[in-house]
Design an enzyme around this catalytic site. Structure first.
Site, short mmCIF file in Angstrom:
data_model
loop_
_atom_site.label_atom_id
_atom_site.label_comp_id
_atom_site.label_asym_id
_atom_site.label_seq_id
_atom_site.Cartn_x
_atom_site.Cartn_y
_atom_site.Cartn_z
N SER A 1 -4.67 3.83 -3.77
CA SER A 1 -3.98 5.67 -3.22
C SER A 1 -4.33 5.02 -1.82
CB SER A 1 -4.61 6.23 -4.39
OG SER A 1 -6.00 5.93 -4.03
N GLU A 2 -5.44 4.49 -1.34
CA GLU A 2 -5.50 4.63 0.06
C GLU A 2 -5.92 3.37 0.40
OE1 GLU A 2 -4.18 8.62 -0.10
OE2 GLU A 2 -5.67 7.49 -1.13
N THR A 3 -4.84 2.81 1.60
CA THR A 3 -6.04 1.53 2.28
C THR A 3 -6.61 2.05 3.70
OG1 THR A 3 -5.11 0.29 1.16
CG2 THR A 3 -5.57 -0.93 2.98
N HIS B 1 -11.36 10.22 0.84
CA HIS B 1 -12.01 9.60 -0.10
C HIS B 1 -12.42 8.22 0.26
CE1 HIS B 1 -8.61 8.03 -1.69
NE2 HIS B 1 -8.84 6.44 -2.05
#
Length: 288
Positions: A45-47, A81
């Site tokens: 979902s995120e890097t 996160h």
């Protein structure tokens, strides 16, 4: 190109729970389009990309870094996160010597500090405002059908729509609710909404850990059908539920299939502390 890369599960102390984020350490400036290519390759979902602000900085000694976040399809202005994951990598793997880290981001300076039982994020607190139901009824109907809604709020700062379900619903209902995210970007395409929060009031006491509120978060507009545990959504949820419950200290649980919990504390300066754990589950080298 060789980049140290990690994956850390945030808002959990147990591997394979919470929300996984990839974390890249940048010794020097990375070609702009490479950020998105790497995020697409990682397909989380995120890097997060942590960069040194000065050539003489050190990942183990410096206390201030640049930080950017990318989904597989776009850059985002705030990600809780992946910030937690970034701090966990610096604290636990790189052995950064500082007790508090400052990240320079699109949402201003964010701080992460060590705690005895986790990491505390110092984030903005975003207010919500009543949202006219008729303006978003098609969106809500498509997402949750005829589920009874108790309140609808909007956060203009984050472009998140908060939908509180009826107090007759509990955690198990929210966990099992089938949410249809696929049509949402086609229904809401003005740019006003970039994320949908569903939330229910918590229960007190009983045989299980009491939580003040539960939530789920959906962001198909940025390529994330459902996010496992979302710090940025809790910058909105914390504001809303603090007013509803008359509390400054709260415990929250996000009801995704992976699940994650946050300890929330509203600060006198109008910001919010979010405490959680993080487990680094992978480390290696990205080569391209």
């Amino acid at each position: 190109m060789k980049l140290p890369i990690f994956i850390a599960d945030a808002f959990t102390v147990t591997a394979f729970h919470g929300n996984p984020a990839a974390v890249c350490l940048l010794e020097s400036i990375l070609q702009e389009d490479a950020h998105q290519q790497i995020a697409r390759e990682m397909n989380l979902s995120e890097t997060a990309f942590i960069r040194k602000l000065q050539p003489t900085d050190s990942f183990s000694q410096s206390s201030c870094f640049g930080l950017r976040w990318f989904t597989p399809v776009s850059e985002v202005p705030l990600c809780g996160h992946a910030t937690m994951a970034s701090a966990a990598v610096l604290f636990h793997k790189i052995k950064n010597v500082n007790s508090t880290l400052t990240f320079v981001t699109l949402s201003g300076e964010l701080k992460a500090r060590r705690a005895e039982d986790g990491i505390v994020l110092d984030f903005p607190l975003y207010p919500t405002f009543p949202q006219d139901f008729h303006e978003v009824k098609d969106l809500i109907k498509a997402a949750i059908g005829d589920t009874t809604v108790q309140d609808i709020q909007y956060s203009p700062d984050t472009r998140k729509l908060l939908v509180r379900l009826s107090d007759s619903y509990d955690r198990s209902f929210l966990e099992s609710l089938k949410v249809n995210t696929e049509p949402l970007p086609g229904i809401e395409k003005t740019g006003k909404v970039k994320g949908l929060i569903l939330t229910v009031k918590g229960e007190s006491g009983g045989q299980t850990t009491p939580y003040d509120f539960y939530s789920r978060y959906f962001a198909p507009w940025v390529g994330v059908p459902e996010d496992p545990v979302t710090g940025s959504a809790h910058t909105v949820l914390s504001s809303y539920w603090s007013q509803q419950l008359g509390k400054k200290e709260m415990r929250a649980f996000q009801c995704s299939c992976r699940g994650g919990e946050l300890d929330i504390s509203l600060r006198p300066d109008g910001r919010v502390d979010m405490k959680g754990g993080a487990a680094v589950v992978l480390e290696g080298m990205l080569t391209a």
